[in-house]
Write a protein that holds these residues in place. Structure first.
Motif, mmCIF file in Angstrom:
data_model
loop_
_atom_site.group_PDB
_atom_site.id
_atom_site.type_symbol
_atom_site.label_atom_id
_atom_site.label_comp_id
_atom_site.label_asym_id
_atom_site.label_seq_id
_atom_site.Cartn_x
_atom_site.Cartn_y
_atom_site.Cartn_z
ATOM 1 N N GLY A 1 12.744 159.389 12.288
ATOM 2 C CA GLY A 1 13.543 160.461 12.888
ATOM 3 C C GLY A 1 14.054 161.437 11.856
ATOM 4 O O GLY A 1 14.136 162.647 12.111
ATOM 5 N N THR A 2 14.411 160.929 10.668
ATOM 6 C CA THR A 2 14.858 161.822 9.589
ATOM 7 C C THR A 2 13.776 162.829 9.243
ATOM 8 O O THR A 2 14.038 164.032 9.097
ATOM 9 C CB THR A 2 15.229 161.007 8.333
ATOM 10 O OG1 THR A 2 16.090 159.939 8.687
ATOM 11 C CG2 THR A 2 15.913 161.893 7.305
ATOM 12 N N THR A 3 12.547 162.328 9.093
ATOM 13 C CA THR A 3 11.422 163.217 8.780
ATOM 14 C C THR A 3 11.192 164.225 9.898
ATOM 15 O O THR A 3 10.938 165.415 9.630
ATOM 16 C CB THR A 3 10.151 162.391 8.517
ATOM 17 O OG1 THR A 3 10.304 161.671 7.295
ATOM 18 C CG2 THR A 3 8.932 163.294 8.406
ATOM 19 N N LEU A 4 11.266 163.783 11.143
ATOM 20 C CA LEU A 4 11.038 164.697 12.268
ATOM 21 C C LEU A 4 12.107 165.787 12.318
ATOM 22 O O LEU A 4 11.795 166.957 12.574
ATOM 23 C CB LEU A 4 11.022 163.914 13.585
ATOM 24 C CG LEU A 4 9.876 162.915 13.762
ATOM 25 C CD1 LEU A 4 9.990 162.210 15.107
ATOM 26 C CD2 LEU A 4 8.519 163.610 13.638
ATOM 27 N N VAL A 5 13.355 165.424 12.088
ATOM 28 C CA VAL A 5 14.444 166.421 12.070
ATOM 29 C C VAL A 5 14.206 167.431 10.956
ATOM 30 O O VAL A 5 14.309 168.652 11.158
ATOM 31 C CB VAL A 5 15.806 165.725 11.899
ATOM 32 C CG1 VAL A 5 16.894 166.740 11.567
ATOM 33 C CG2 VAL A 5 16.170 164.961 13.167
ATOM 34 N N MET A 6 13.883 166.935 9.758
ATOM 35 C CA MET A 6 13.649 167.851 8.639
ATOM 36 C C MET A 6 12.416 168.715 8.865
ATOM 37 O O MET A 6 12.392 169.892 8.480
ATOM 38 C CB MET A 6 13.532 167.060 7.332
ATOM 39 C CG MET A 6 14.832 166.397 6.899
ATOM 40 S SD MET A 6 14.813 165.802 5.176
ATOM 41 C CE MET A 6 13.535 164.546 5.271
ATOM 42 N N THR A 7 11.383 168.127 9.478
ATOM 43 C CA THR A 7 10.178 168.907 9.769
ATOM 44 C C THR A 7 10.485 170.045 10.730
ATOM 45 O O THR A 7 10.021 171.193 10.540
ATOM 46 C CB THR A 7 9.090 168.003 10.373
ATOM 47 O OG1 THR A 7 8.731 166.984 9.414
ATOM 48 C CG2 THR A 7 7.851 168.790 10.732
ATOM 49 N N ALA A 8 11.277 169.743 11.771
ATOM 50 C CA ALA A 8 11.631 170.788 12.739
ATOM 51 C C ALA A 8 12.409 171.919 12.074
ATOM 52 O O ALA A 8 12.133 173.103 12.327
ATOM 53 C CB ALA A 8 12.460 170.175 13.873
ATOM 54 N N VAL A 9 13.336 171.576 11.214
ATOM 55 C CA VAL A 9 14.128 172.609 10.529
ATOM 56 C C VAL A 9 13.262 173.371 9.527
ATOM 57 O O VAL A 9 13.369 174.598 9.413
ATOM 58 C CB VAL A 9 15.342 171.963 9.829
ATOM 59 C CG1 VAL A 9 16.092 173.006 8.982
ATOM 60 C CG2 VAL A 9 16.280 171.351 10.857
ATOM 61 N N ALA A 10 12.403 172.668 8.823
ATOM 62 C CA ALA A 10 11.514 173.330 7.860
ATOM 63 C C ALA A 10 10.579 174.301 8.569
ATOM 64 O O ALA A 10 10.319 175.411 8.068
ATOM 65 C CB ALA A 10 10.713 172.300 7.087
#
Length: 446
Positions: free
Chosen positions: A429-438
């Motif tokens: 989930g951390t990666t998915l959140v950061m991916t969405a923001v990136a």
């Protein structure tokens, strides 16, 4: 063929430990040996295994003396005043303890070294978790999340490798993902709050007026055995000269400063610090021997897993399975999805930490993906940004391919399979959140 054997090795290993068919130690040694023989590496298998052990030897030595050092400090009650203070500050509330764990982890992780982060944070927080009866998986999970996000820093191993492979600096690889990293930090705090709230519902808020004994069970074997103390008859050492407390505090501060500044190699720092602490706190030879014996099982539990992990990675690397898996991973991306390559890499980066070592990914897989992106008219640097959102950042404290993972689970007293099952969804989930923001901020576009 080699790629298939490599993926099969990883898959069977993960299945074996997550279903508890065999111990992690047995899986780390025997599974790669079997597949190494199938790969035709019989005559060279011994050298590959030894090469892997040699590479992790410094980490193994460090954790042996780290366990002995922090075990000694817990025995003599060095951390008791700090734990009492944290208890008063947290008012017995698991939510506040969980949030404090996340903040402490991310603060310590500023040095960019996962092993140091785990050693300091877990040793400091574990007695508090024990006092409140909190689940140790919550501790290992929150520390995993906090250290993973902070490993994106430009002096962290993955980002350094990405910059070296792409021949780019931090201004083009790291700076554009800063908003995503900030989002990741906020996510870690949110998860810590949620896990803490779950513990509060289970345990309630502790009554701090009840007598408490912190105990010295922050060493792996005692935790795995559900023990509450160390030493002869399971009792903690009684405090002696009050001046020893201040000496131990000064020595520990000096050790932490030395770790953060890199004054000496980490194994050497711990060897020196433990030798001094043992001599000062236990001047008699008999007492020194008793202390060593009381922590022997803890040392064996952790160090054997680290050396076994060296065998695992040594065989995968020596047989070229890692290289073959890298080529196979790149080849399966359909041309129709090539335009979405940065997003694919970002989303897949965290799970790929369970398959590729950082060197294998950043110097083997990523350059090929970057070249493919360049041929499609994309900036190759975008692949580097996508990679650091998960590959050996949020993923490294769950990967059996990194020795520091075994430091985390060993000190926390949890098994690798339980740790992975518990925290993997939150880490992904951390990666998915950061991916969405990136993606929203343009970091994943040319």
């Amino acid at each position: 063929m080699l790629a298939a054997l490599g993926f099969a090795t990883i898959a069977i290993f993960l299945i074996a430990i997550m279903t508890r068919r065999v111990s992690v130690l047995v899986a780390l040694v025997l599974i790669p040996v079997v597949f190494g023989l199938l790969a035709g590496a019989g005559p060279d298998l011994g050298k590959m295994m030894l090469d892997g052990i040699v590479k992790v030897a410094p980490v193994g030595v460090m954790i042996i003396f780290a366990v002995l050092y922090f075990g000694l400090m817990l025995d003599v009650g060095l951390f008791d005043p700090m734990i009492s203070g944290l208890l008063r500050l947290a008012k017995g509330d698991p939510v506040k303890v969980a949030l404090a764990t996340a903040v402490l982890t991310m603060a310590v992780a500023l040095d960019g070294d996962g092993a140091t982060t785990f050693l300091i944070t877990v040793s400091a927080m574990l007695p508090l978790y024990q006092r409140l009866g909190m689940d140790r998986l919550v501790l290992s999970g929150i520390v995993c999340l906090g250290a993973g996000v902070m490993n994106i820093l430009p002096w962290g191993g993955p980002t350094v490798r990405a910059m070296a492979a792409l021949k780019a600096d931090a201004s083009v690889v790291f700076n554009p993902v800063v908003p995503a990293m900030v989002a990741g930090i906020c996510w870690v705090l949110f998860v810590a709050f949620m896990l803490g709230r779950r513990e509060r519902r289970r345990l309630g808020v502790a009554d701090l007026h009840q007598p408490a004994s912190v105990g010295a069970a922050a060493t792996p074997a005692s935790l795995l055995d559900q023990g509450g103390g160390v030493g002869e008859a399971g009792k903690r050492a009684e405090p002696g000269n009050p001046m020893l407390f201040w000496f131990n505090a000064a020595l520990t501060v000096a050790l932490v400063v030395g770790l953060l500044m890199g004054l000496l190699p980490l194994p050497i720092l711990f060897i020196l610090a433990f030798s001094v602490a043992l001599l000062v706190n236990y001047p008699r030879w008999e007492d020194q021997q008793k202390h060593l014996v009381s922590h022997a099982s803890s040392v064996v539990t952790v160090s054997t897993m680290i050396f076994a992990a060296g065998i695992f990675t040594g065989v995968l690397t020596g047989t070229k399975m890692i290289e073959a898996m890298a080529s196979a991973t790149v080849s399966v991306i359909p041309e129709a999805l090539a335009g979405y390559l940065p997003l694919i890499v970002a989303v897949a980066s965290m799970p790929l930490s369970l398959v590729f070592t950082p060197d294998a990914f950043y110097f083997g897989v990523m350059p090929v993906l970057a070249q493919a992106a360049g041929s499609l008219g994309l900036d190759p640097v975008v692949i580097g940004r996508a990679s650091i959102l998960g590959q050996m950042t949020t993923g490294f404290p769950l990967s059996p391919l990194t020795a520091s993972t075994f430091i985390l689970i060993g000190l926390s007293g949890v098994t690798l399979g339980d740790h992975q099952r518990f925290i993997f969804p939150w880490a992904f989930g951390t990666t998915l959140v950061m991916t969405a923001v990136a993606f929203a901020t343009g970091a994943l576009s040319s």
